[in-house]
Motif scaffolding. Structure first.
Motif, PDB file in Angstrom:
ATOM      1  N   GLY A   1      39.657  35.351  41.316  1.00 24.34           N
ATOM      2  CA  GLY A   1      39.802  36.118  42.545  1.00 24.34           C
ATOM      3  C   GLY A   1      41.204  36.118  43.111  1.00 24.34           C
ATOM      4  O   GLY A   1      41.398  36.422  44.291  1.00 24.34           O
ATOM      5  N   ALA A   2      42.193  35.806  42.291  1.00 23.02           N
ATOM      6  CA  ALA A   2      43.577  35.754  42.771  1.00 23.02           C
ATOM      7  C   ALA A   2      44.330  37.055  42.525  1.00 23.02           C
ATOM      8  O   ALA A   2      45.534  37.131  42.764  1.00 23.02           O
ATOM      9  CB  ALA A   2      44.321  34.589  42.117  1.00 23.02           C
ATOM     10  N   GLY A   3      43.642  38.071  42.009  1.00 21.13           N
ATOM     11  CA  GLY A   3      44.286  39.357  41.773  1.00 21.13           C
ATOM     12  C   GLY A   3      45.229  39.327  40.586  1.00 21.13           C
ATOM     13  O   GLY A   3      45.076  38.537  39.650  1.00 21.13           O
ATOM     14  N   THR A   4      46.237  40.177  40.634  1.00 18.89           N
ATOM     15  CA  THR A   4      47.157  40.326  39.502  1.00 18.89           C
ATOM     16  C   THR A   4      48.339  39.361  39.559  1.00 18.89           C
ATOM     17  O   THR A   4      49.080  39.234  38.583  1.00 18.89           O
ATOM     18  CB  THR A   4      47.702  41.765  39.464  1.00 18.89           C
ATOM     19  OG1 THR A   4      48.411  42.029  40.695  1.00 18.89           O
ATOM     20  CG2 THR A   4      46.573  42.769  39.321  1.00 18.89           C
ATOM     21  N   ALA A   5      48.522  38.676  40.676  1.00 21.82           N
ATOM     22  CA  ALA A   5      49.701  37.824  40.854  1.00 21.82           C
ATOM     23  C   ALA A   5      49.846  36.758  39.775  1.00 21.82           C
ATOM     24  O   ALA A   5      50.962  36.543  39.255  1.00 21.82           O
ATOM     25  CB  ALA A   5      49.686  37.194  42.245  1.00 21.82           C
ATOM     26  N   PRO A   6      48.776  36.021  39.384  1.00 24.69           N
ATOM     27  CA  PRO A   6      48.950  35.005  38.347  1.00 24.69           C
ATOM     28  C   PRO A   6      49.424  35.575  37.012  1.00 24.69           C
ATOM     29  O   PRO A   6      50.232  34.956  36.314  1.00 24.69           O
ATOM     30  CB  PRO A   6      47.555  34.382  38.229  1.00 24.69           C
ATOM     31  CG  PRO A   6      46.917  34.630  39.546  1.00 24.69           C
ATOM     32  CD  PRO A   6      47.411  35.986  39.957  1.00 24.69           C
ATOM     33  N   THR A   7      48.912  36.753  36.646  1.00 23.67           N
ATOM     34  CA  THR A   7      49.333  37.370  35.388  1.00 23.67           C
ATOM     35  C   THR A   7      50.808  37.749  35.438  1.00 23.67           C
ATOM     36  O   THR A   7      51.569  37.500  34.481  1.00 23.67           O
ATOM     37  CB  THR A   7      48.484  38.615  35.087  1.00 23.67           C
ATOM     38  OG1 THR A   7      47.108  38.249  35.056  1.00 23.67           O
ATOM     39  CG2 THR A   7      48.868  39.235  33.753  1.00 23.67           C
TER      40      THR A   7
END
Length: 370
Positions: free
Chosen positions: A263-269
């Motif tokens: 649920g952290a969106g695209t930021a970790p990628t």
């Protein structure tokens, strides 16, 4: 033994009821498992919120218990007997496909419950499919001949063995999929139970630098990551994560990124792509749910020669190594084994893992006989 079984059934979205189910007749090629521990996974949190796909179901797919009522054919085939303490994988494979022959049951078509309504997988299967005891939030579980069992090593308690699923995922993702070994540098995103097990696996494998990211609410989990061997921890809400990663690696970036966020969106990628080394890094991504990536930087990924892999389940060998790792007691497991609940508290147990119940929950276990 009573001829009925007490179980916590999911009867609707985020709704559980205690019910008594009939104990099934036991053929010669089957067995019954007395459930001692059923771990609660992050996947349980998301699945618990969804509508039923059939009748009510018994959730719980991280199961440890004692074999009881073991049929002779089952005992001979498994090399096990009544009284053995075992860890049960949640896959029920066909037993004859190419994946099953190499112990990769997670890829067997017979376990694809998400796509095939007839597929059986522990913790996800409706009571409409006889005999209905397909989940660990119950006093007993039904074991057909194709159940995949592992003997729990001597000296490992049932509750400690209940960490075997996230530990095997950590070994699978970090070592087998990520290729982490002696001298590796690794970025682990998300300090939940999966991420913390990745820390232990990476440390055991000889990683030279382990960096773990989390948010401000993960302060205690980041402390646990340090206790498990992380060299640096980063609060992504308070710090420039990329700058910290580059500082920690003398500007080189990391060999491997393990994304264990949900649920952290695209930021970790996006962070992972930039945090990998100049050429030839590896990213192993969990990517739960139907997350979309409307503008994926494919050019940046290919220019750096990054290998992108999916973090999906574990192999038979990963479980064997996980149990051995847990039995070594090298790491202070008690720091992540935070809560236990009884059958009447299954709803609260699942919500605790999702951050809406007991504070500070990391690895939560349901003890059906508590």
């Amino acid at each position: 033994m009573s001829e009925t079984v007490l179980a916590a059934l999911k009867v609707g979205p985020s709704t559980t009821e205690l019910r008594e189910l009939d104990l099934p007749p036991l053929p010669d090629d089957a067995a019954l498992l007395k459930v001692e521990v059923a771990g609660v996974c992050g996947t349980d949190v998301s699945q618990y919120r969804l509508p039923l796909r059939g009748g009510p179901l018994v959730m719980g797919h991280e199961n440890v218990g004692y074999l009881v009522r073991v049929g002779n054919t089952f005992a001979a085939h498994k090399g096990m007997r009544e009284g053995d303490l075992v860890f049960l994988e949640h896959y029920l494979p066909c037993g004859h496909c190419e994946w099953d022959h190499i112990g990769e049951y997670r890829h067997c078509a017979a376990t694809e419950w998400f796509y095939d309504p007839k597929a059986i997988r522990y913790g996800y299967t409706s009571t409409d499919i006889a005999p209905g005891l397909w989940g660990g939030f119950s006093h007993y579980l039904y074991l057909p001949l194709n159940a995949v069992l592992h003997k729990v090593p001597t000296g490992l308690t049932p509750e400690e063995a209940g960490v075997a699923t996230p530990m095997s995922n950590g070994i699978q993702w970090a070592l087998f999929d990520g290729g982490i070994g002696y001298g590796s540098t690794v970025l682990i995103q998300g300090p939940g139970q999966q991420g913390l097990c990745c820390v232990m696996a990476s440390k055991q494998a000889g990683a030279d630098r382990i960096i773990v990211t989390g948010t401000s609410k993960d302060a205690r989990r980041l402390d646990v990551a340090r206790a498990f061997g992380a060299d640096d921890v980063i609060d992504v809400e308070k710090e420039d994560a990329l700058a910290r990663v580059l500082e920690s690696t003398d500007g080189r970036g990391v060999d491997v990124v393990l994304d264990c966020t949900v649920g952290a969106g695209t930021a970790p990628t996006l962070l992972g792509i930039e945090a990998t080394k100049r050429r030839g890094g590896t990213m192993v991504v969990q990517g739960e749910g139907n997350q979309e990536f409307p503008s994926f930087p494919i050019g940046r990924l290919t220019r750096k020669g990054i290998t992108l892999k999916s973090a999906r389940g574990h192999s038979y060998r990963a479980v064997e190594l996980a149990l051995r790792q847990l039995a070594s007691h090298r790491f202070p497991l008690e720091l992540m084994m935070t809560h236990t609940f009884g059958l009447a508290e299954v709803d609260y147990a699942i919500k605790s893992v999702g951050g809406q119940g007991a504070p500070g929950a990391i690895h939560v276990s349901v003890l059906p006989w508590k």
